[in-house]
Each structure stands twice: as structure tokens, then as C-alpha cells.
Design a protein around this motif. Sequence first.
Motif: not given
Length: 217
Positions: A56, A69, A73, A87-88, A91-92, A137, A140
Motif C-alpha cells: 500500500y 490510498f 484509488a 473509490t477514493r 480507500y481512504t 474492499a 472494490l
Amino acid sequence: MLRQSASDLIADSPSHSETRASQRILEKRFQDTSRRRRIMASEFFRRKLRTFIRRYDANCDGVLTRDDFRIIADRATEDKLSRREKTREDYTRFFDVLYAMGGEDGKMTEASMIRAGAKLRNDPQFQKVLDTAIKTAFGLLDTNEDGLIQEEEYIRFLNDLQFRDHKNLATFAFNCLDVDRDGVLSLEEFRNAIFDFWLSEDETRPGTLVWGPLVEA
């Protein structure tokens, strides 16, 4: 502030000062402290943490931050810009969950990850938080939205996580996670693998490879 407690992340998290029952839960969380520290310091667990950080650490500075992250993304949505903002956020949010379990100064180091692992192993509230993050996740990775993770989706996921040009190893990892050998990963298989990664000291468990083969150092 970025840091949150488990109570912040789970709206109905109980207050430990309200009842004797909650006090007993709190006491149980911190029993056998020396044993937990020994487990968290095992070289096998440290290798898993180093692997996670390596995957990551998008800007390759040796620590994890929200920026890493966001970068991942953006990689994951290069051909699907309409999904980038969502998506951002997802992930964040995953970073925020990890940070709440042990981060300091806006970043996660190996020491931070050890603290996060200790909480995951010993605090049911944080395990609930992780379970929610796993479902996010899974969504995603499931880019075709069929409710399963295909091998190609898994390989692309690892490509986005600093594990490029290793298709054979990625396929090997996928096959290990595919416990029922049906050629896809179900949510249950994915969930079990991630919990294995964080909670198990058994090197033979499939979840050891959920983020690809472990780094050596």
C-alpha cells in the motif's frame, strides 16, 4: 482530528463505564498482555505487516498515509473515472480504520501496524469495524459487480498495490485463497483470508497470501 475510536467508527459501540458487564469486557481485553505482545512481535507477523505496508506504500516512503490510498484509488479507476471519487472515499476510509487502531502523526509505521494488529486480535469492536471494511474492499475488487472476485480482478488489484510483473505468483496466491476451487473468490473466502492475515499465526493459512507472497525483509 483523523484519529477515531472504535466507538466513533461503530455508532452503537457500548460505553465501558456503564455496567459491570462492560467492565468485565474491558478487563478481558487487556488480560494476558505479555502473551499478546509476544505474539505481535513474532517475525512471521512482522513479515505480514511489512508486506502490507509494501503493497500500500504507493509513494515508496516506507510508511502509509492517506495519500497512498488516494494514489491506489486513482490507479484502480484509470479506466473508470466515473467511479474515482467513490473509490477514493472507500480507500481512504480503509486507511482511517487502520489509523484509528494505532496510527500516529498522520501515518502508519510497522510499529503502528503492530498496535493495530493487537487491537484486532483482542477487541471485538474493532473486528466489527474490519468486517465492514472487508465488505467495502470486496466491492472494490468486484469490478464487474457479479458478487464474486474473478482471478483477473484479483491480479489487477495486486497490480495496483505495488505487485506488478508477478502474474504467476499472483495466480498462485489466488488459487490458495480459492478454498473451494471453483475458480472465483466469494465474500466468505475473501473475509476469511483477511481475518487469517490479521489474526492467525499459522503460516499455512490461505490468508497469509491475501496481499501476495510475503516479503523477506
